[in-house]
Design an enzyme around this catalytic site. Structure first.
Site, PDB file in Angstrom:
ATOM      1  N   TYR A 114       0.836  -1.209   0.000  1.00 35.21           N
ATOM      2  CA  TYR A 114       0.000   0.000   0.000  1.00 35.21           C
ATOM      3  C   TYR A 114       0.875   1.265   0.000  1.00 35.21           C
ATOM      4  O   TYR A 114       0.642   2.196  -0.781  1.00 35.21           O
ATOM      5  CB  TYR A 114      -0.913  -0.039   1.231  1.00 35.21           C
ATOM      6  CG  TYR A 114      -1.889   1.103   1.350  1.00 35.21           C
ATOM      7  CD1 TYR A 114      -3.039   1.141   0.566  1.00 35.21           C
ATOM      8  CD2 TYR A 114      -1.675   2.136   2.265  1.00 35.21           C
ATOM      9  CE1 TYR A 114      -3.954   2.181   0.691  1.00 35.21           C
ATOM     10  CE2 TYR A 114      -2.580   3.172   2.400  1.00 35.21           C
ATOM     11  CZ  TYR A 114      -3.715   3.196   1.610  1.00 35.21           C
ATOM     12  OH  TYR A 114      -4.613   4.238   1.737  1.00 35.21           O
ATOM     13  N   LYS A 126       1.141   4.207  -2.808  1.00 34.38           N
ATOM     14  CA  LYS A 126       0.809   5.605  -2.497  1.00 34.38           C
ATOM     15  C   LYS A 126       2.007   6.532  -2.738  1.00 34.38           C
ATOM     16  O   LYS A 126       1.845   7.687  -3.136  1.00 34.38           O
ATOM     17  CB  LYS A 126       0.299   5.715  -1.056  1.00 34.38           C
ATOM     18  CG  LYS A 126      -1.044   4.998  -0.824  1.00 34.38           C
ATOM     19  CD  LYS A 126      -2.130   5.564  -1.712  1.00 34.38           C
ATOM     20  CE  LYS A 126      -3.494   4.953  -1.485  1.00 34.38           C
ATOM     21  NZ  LYS A 126      -4.530   5.523  -2.348  1.00 34.38           N
TER      22      LYS A 126
HETATM   23  P1  NAD Z   1     -13.122   2.588   0.928  1.00 34.71           P
HETATM   24  O1  NAD Z   1     -12.636   1.180   0.980  1.00 34.71           O
HETATM   25  O2  NAD Z   1     -14.295   2.977   1.763  1.00 34.71           O
HETATM   26  O3  NAD Z   1     -13.417   3.022  -0.582  1.00 34.71           O
HETATM   27  C1  NAD Z   1     -12.555   2.641  -1.630  1.00 34.71           C
HETATM   28  C2  NAD Z   1     -13.284   2.825  -2.932  1.00 34.71           C
HETATM   29  O4  NAD Z   1     -12.466   2.329  -3.995  1.00 34.71           O
HETATM   30  C3  NAD Z   1     -14.592   2.027  -2.966  1.00 34.71           C
HETATM   31  O5  NAD Z   1     -15.560   2.782  -3.624  1.00 34.71           O
HETATM   32  C4  NAD Z   1     -14.195   0.812  -3.786  1.00 34.71           C
HETATM   33  O6  NAD Z   1     -15.284   0.212  -4.443  1.00 34.71           O
HETATM   34  C5  NAD Z   1     -13.228   1.437  -4.779  1.00 34.71           C
HETATM   35  N1  NAD Z   1     -12.406   0.435  -5.444  1.00 34.71           N
HETATM   36  C6  NAD Z   1     -11.674  -0.559  -4.890  1.00 34.71           C
HETATM   37  N2  NAD Z   1     -11.107  -1.297  -5.863  1.00 34.71           N
HETATM   38  C7  NAD Z   1     -11.486  -0.755  -7.044  1.00 34.71           C
HETATM   39  C8  NAD Z   1     -11.226  -1.075  -8.409  1.00 34.71           C
HETATM   40  N3  NAD Z   1     -10.466  -2.123  -8.754  1.00 34.71           N
HETATM   41  N4  NAD Z   1     -11.767  -0.298  -9.372  1.00 34.71           N
HETATM   42  C9  NAD Z   1     -12.556   0.757  -9.030  1.00 34.71           C
HETATM   43  N5  NAD Z   1     -12.856   1.097  -7.766  1.00 34.71           N
HETATM   44  C10 NAD Z   1     -12.312   0.346  -6.790  1.00 34.71           C
HETATM   45  O7  NAD Z   1     -11.862   3.488   1.275  1.00 34.71           O
HETATM   46  P2  NAD Z   1     -11.709   5.048   1.599  1.00 34.71           P
HETATM   47  O8  NAD Z   1     -11.202   5.127   2.982  1.00 34.71           O
HETATM   48  O9  NAD Z   1     -12.887   5.816   1.171  1.00 34.71           O
HETATM   49  O10 NAD Z   1     -10.465   5.349   0.626  1.00 34.71           O
HETATM   50  C11 NAD Z   1     -10.544   6.136  -0.550  1.00 34.71           C
HETATM   51  C12 NAD Z   1      -9.133   6.455  -0.990  1.00 34.71           C
HETATM   52  O11 NAD Z   1      -8.487   7.189   0.042  1.00 34.71           O
HETATM   53  C13 NAD Z   1      -8.272   5.222  -1.241  1.00 34.71           C
HETATM   54  O12 NAD Z   1      -7.411   5.446  -2.330  1.00 34.71           O
HETATM   55  C14 NAD Z   1      -7.473   5.117   0.037  1.00 34.71           C
HETATM   56  O13 NAD Z   1      -6.258   4.428  -0.152  1.00 34.71           O
HETATM   57  C15 NAD Z   1      -7.266   6.569   0.371  1.00 34.71           C
HETATM   58  N6  NAD Z   1      -6.939   6.834   1.764  1.00 34.71           N
HETATM   59  C16 NAD Z   1      -7.798   6.488   2.772  1.00 34.71           C
HETATM   60  C17 NAD Z   1      -7.443   6.760   4.085  1.00 34.71           C
HETATM   61  C18 NAD Z   1      -8.326   6.410   5.247  1.00 34.71           C
HETATM   62  O14 NAD Z   1      -7.895   6.583   6.396  1.00 34.71           O
HETATM   63  N7  NAD Z   1      -9.557   5.962   5.040  1.00 34.71           N
HETATM   64  C19 NAD Z   1      -6.211   7.376   4.363  1.00 34.71           C
HETATM   65  C20 NAD Z   1      -5.378   7.719   3.315  1.00 34.71           C
HETATM   66  C21 NAD Z   1      -5.744   7.444   2.016  1.00 34.71           C
END
Ligand code: NAD
Length: 243
Positions: free
Chosen positions: A151, A155
């Protein structure tokens, strides 16, 4: 109404941060293409925004689906002017236990998926001599994390992609920036131990976990005219956690 008349594509818009970003763009007048792995998962977000939004099925790890989805968006809504690469997955485990499949999967969705979508919007953005690309990275891409080699690599890779796209297409009026969220309350982080969550609350100067709206605010800023002279940057949104 900062985005009236603009066509915005948000990947991973079915839930969490992506859903919030799509909703916020909708509130500011944008025509929002909500993309999710399956069209039925994106539909509730598009319905919540209203008639200006549409749902599309698009697994970003499949080049054919990406090309088809962006061609369909262009036909139904017009050329994409703002792209938010938000789709992401985790397959956390210690390095010794991490399979090649787990490594490849996370890189394929988080990093290569963003690259595929950037390629898909490049031609229309260059033609329009205007575009905004925002990649959702993570603080883990800046600092690393035990148990998240795949991951964190994806990133960090997104930040390299952001810098390179910024240099390559800046002269065409296209900016490319990233956001690096800290600990945001979504389904992705729901399974993390209570102890870890409490530690974040204690350590972050702002004393709370982040929300999707916290991230969406920064994404909308980077897409707005106010950020017109910013490119290649990564905005950290972590409540001061990594200070
Ligand atoms: P989440 O798991 O709730 O949502 C992730 C989204 O990505 C979902 O809609 C899922 O269906 C979609 N997805 C997964 N695989 C996919 C694919 N192959 N094709 C298309 N869509 C796909 O996660 P989140 O927390 O809302 O995260 C959103 C983004 O933010 C991600 O990139 C995550 O890495 C990043 N992020 C999240 C956090 C956190 O603390 N939640 C922190 C830093 C970065």
């Amino acid at each position: 109404m900062r985005f009236e008349g603009k066509v915005v594509a948000v990947t991973g818009a079915s839930r969490g941060i992506g859903r919030e970003i799509a909703l916020q763009f909708g509130l500011e007048g944008a025509q929002v293409a909500c993309l999710a792995t399956r069209v039925e998962n994106a539909a509730p977000t598009a319905e919540a925004i209203g008639p200006k939004a549409r749902a599309f099925g698009c697994d970003v790890s499949d080049s054919g689906q990406v090309d088809a989805a962006f061609a369909q968006i262009e036909t139904e809504m017009g050329p994409v002017q703002i792209l938010v690469n938000n789709a992401g997955v985790t397959r956390d485990t210690l390095l010794m236990r991490m399979s090649e499949e787990d490594f490849d999967k996370v890189l394929d969705v988080n990093l290569k998926g963003a690259w595929r979508c950037v390629k898909a919007v490049m031609r229309p953005m260059m033609k329009a001599r205007w575009g905004r690309i925002i990649n959702v990275s993570s603080i883990v891409g800046l600092s690393g994390a035990a148990g998240q080699a795949n991951y964190a690599a994806s990133k960090a890779g997104l930040i390299g992609l952001t810098l390179s796209v910024a240099k390559e297409v800046g002269s065409r009026g296209i900016t490319c920036n990233a956001v690096a969220p800290g600990f945001i309350e979504t389904e992705m982080t729901a399974e993390l131990a209570e102890e870890f969550r409490n530690k974040v609350v204690e350590t972050a100067p702002l004393g709370r976990l982040g929300t999707g709206a916290d991230v969406a605010g920064a994404v909308l800023f980077l897409a707005s005219d106010a950020a017109g002279y910013m490119t290649g940057q990564t905005l950290v949104i972590d409540g001061g956690l990594t200070l």
